[in-house]
Design an enzyme around this catalytic site. Structure first.
Site, short mmCIF file in Angstrom:
data_model
loop_
_atom_site.label_atom_id
_atom_site.label_comp_id
_atom_site.label_asym_id
_atom_site.label_seq_id
_atom_site.Cartn_x
_atom_site.Cartn_y
_atom_site.Cartn_z
N MET A 197 -0.34 6.97 8.77
CA MET A 197 -1.22 5.88 9.20
C MET A 197 -1.19 4.73 8.21
O MET A 197 -2.10 4.56 7.40
CB MET A 197 -2.66 6.38 9.39
CG MET A 197 -2.81 7.23 10.62
SD MET A 197 -4.53 7.63 11.00
CE MET A 197 -5.11 6.10 11.71
N PRO A 198 -0.12 3.94 8.24
CA PRO A 198 -0.03 2.80 7.32
C PRO A 198 -1.12 1.76 7.59
O PRO A 198 -1.49 1.51 8.73
CB PRO A 198 1.36 2.23 7.58
CG PRO A 198 1.82 2.80 8.87
CD PRO A 198 1.07 4.07 9.09
N HIS A 199 -1.64 1.21 6.49
CA HIS A 199 -2.66 0.17 6.57
C HIS A 199 -2.55 -0.67 5.31
O HIS A 199 -1.83 -0.32 4.39
CB HIS A 199 -4.05 0.79 6.71
CG HIS A 199 -4.34 1.85 5.68
ND1 HIS A 199 -3.87 3.14 5.80
CD2 HIS A 199 -4.99 1.80 4.51
CE1 HIS A 199 -4.25 3.84 4.74
NE2 HIS A 199 -4.92 3.05 3.94
N GLY A 200 -3.27 -1.78 5.28
CA GLY A 200 -3.16 -2.69 4.14
C GLY A 200 -3.92 -2.22 2.92
O GLY A 200 -4.69 -1.26 2.97
N ARG B 194 0.84 -1.20 0.00
CA ARG B 194 0.00 0.00 0.00
C ARG B 194 0.88 1.25 0.00
O ARG B 194 0.62 2.22 -0.70
CB ARG B 194 -0.91 -0.03 1.23
CG ARG B 194 -1.64 1.26 1.57
CD ARG B 194 -2.82 1.46 0.63
NE ARG B 194 -3.55 2.66 0.94
CZ ARG B 194 -3.15 3.90 0.62
NH1 ARG B 194 -2.02 4.09 0.00
NH2 ARG B 194 -3.91 4.93 0.91
#
Length: 144
Positions: A60-63, A46
């Site tokens: 805000m890292p997320h998949g 991502r």
């Protein structure tokens, strides 16, 4: 299982780059049982597509969207990087790893964005001396 707990908070983190920071944030989510290890790979994927830096020192890292089915429960990890981490030319001091079931991520994203947009709250978060203090600020700010 709570969204945020002591085991998912790191107050004095150090990372060489944003990918190391994301691996750290993701590992906390894996260790807490929110997601399997494959989800962390999707967080990296991502980030390669577009930066998860939001502004004001927050990333805000997320998949990826196709990683959604991997998520077992909603959770977030919070890491403070006193020296900052380069997120594509921007410096993040607060990195929040996120895994959320269904549409819950939208609520969490907006609550966190509002919380850290207040300069005082952001400073309180960055200057937290204990995990409990940091969690209390988030719970207060997110109406938990």
């Amino acid at each position: 299982m709570s969204i945020l707990s002591k085991e998912k908070v790191v107050l004095n983190a150090k990372a060489q780059d944003r990918f190391e920071a994301i691996l750290m944030a993701g590992r906390l989510l894996v260790d807490a049982g929110h997601v399997p290890a494959e989800y962390v790979e999707k967080m990296i994927e991502r980030e390669q597509v577009s930066s998860t830096y939001i502004g004001g020192g927050l990333a805000m890292p997320h998949g990826t969207n196709d990683a959604k089915p991997l998520i077992r429960s909603t959770g977030m990890s919070v890491l403070i990087f006193p020296e900052g981490v380069d997120f594509g030319g921007e410096k993040a001091n607060l990195v929040i790893g996120l895994a959320a079931v269904g549409e819950e991520h939208l609520d969490i994203l907006s609550n966190v964005a509002v919380l850290v947009s207040e300069e005082d709250d952001m400073q309180r978060i960055l200057q937290s001396s204990t995990e409990e203090e940091l969690i209390a600020i988030f719970e207060e700010g997110m109406g938990e």
